[in-house]
Write a protein that holds these residues in place. Structure first.
Motif, PDB file in Angstrom:
ATOM      1  N   VAL A 135     -22.298 -10.880   0.053  1.00  0.00           N
ATOM      2  CA  VAL A 135     -21.799 -10.001  -1.007  1.00  0.00           C
ATOM      3  C   VAL A 135     -22.712  -8.789  -1.160  1.00  0.00           C
ATOM      4  CG1 VAL A 135     -21.365  -9.826  -3.488  1.00  0.00           C
ATOM      5  CG2 VAL A 135     -20.555 -11.817  -2.230  1.00  0.00           C
TER       6      VAL A 135
ATOM      7  N   GLN B 189     -21.554  -4.954  -0.812  1.00  0.00           N
ATOM      8  CA  GLN B 189     -21.753  -4.004  -1.905  1.00  0.00           C
ATOM      9  C   GLN B 189     -22.394  -2.714  -1.410  1.00  0.00           C
ATOM     10  OE1 GLN B 189     -23.840  -6.433  -4.777  1.00  0.00           O
ATOM     11  NE2 GLN B 189     -21.959  -6.821  -5.902  1.00  0.00           N
TER      12      GLN B 189
ATOM     13  N   LYS C  54     -23.439 -16.775   0.948  1.00  0.00           N
ATOM     14  CA  LYS C  54     -22.502 -15.895   0.244  1.00  0.00           C
ATOM     15  C   LYS C  54     -23.225 -14.790  -0.520  1.00  0.00           C
ATOM     16  CE  LYS C  54     -18.717 -15.927  -3.064  1.00  0.00           C
ATOM     17  NZ  LYS C  54     -17.810 -16.754  -3.858  1.00  0.00           N
TER      18      LYS C  54
ATOM     19  N   GLN D 265     -16.965  -7.524  -5.890  1.00  0.00           N
ATOM     20  CA  GLN D 265     -17.307  -8.883  -6.271  1.00  0.00           C
ATOM     21  C   GLN D 265     -16.533  -9.856  -5.381  1.00  0.00           C
ATOM     22  OE1 GLN D 265     -19.617  -9.515  -8.773  1.00  0.00           O
ATOM     23  NE2 GLN D 265     -19.850  -7.296  -8.715  1.00  0.00           N
ATOM     24  N   ALA D 266     -17.141 -10.989  -5.146  1.00  0.00           N
ATOM     25  CA  ALA D 266     -16.471 -11.989  -4.315  1.00  0.00           C
ATOM     26  C   ALA D 266     -16.160 -13.223  -5.117  1.00  0.00           C
ATOM     27  CB  ALA D 266     -17.332 -12.362  -3.133  1.00  0.00           C
TER      28      ALA D 266
END
Length: 56
Positions: free
Chosen positions: A43, A47, A39, A55-56
């Motif tokens: 991310v 970005q 993850k 944001q995740a």
């Protein structure tokens, strides 16, 4: 588009090249995000496309 409302005429060759380069970079980041093993990396790649506010 018409002769009086043609925004593209304002672009220089350098502008067009920058747009193409940015699109290619975004495509590469999306491909990398899809293949990222975790993850955190996913991310980070997203970005690159959407900016640091993503944001995740």
């Amino acid at each position: 588009m018409n002769a009086t409302n043609n925004v593209a005429r304002l672009y220089t060759a350098a502008n067009a090249d920058a747009i193409v380069d940015a699109a290619l970079d975004a495509g590469d980041a999306i491909d990398a995000a899809l293949a990222a093993p975790n993850k955190q990396l996913t991310v980070a790649y997203w970005q690159k496309v959407f900016g640091s506010s993503f944001q995740a």
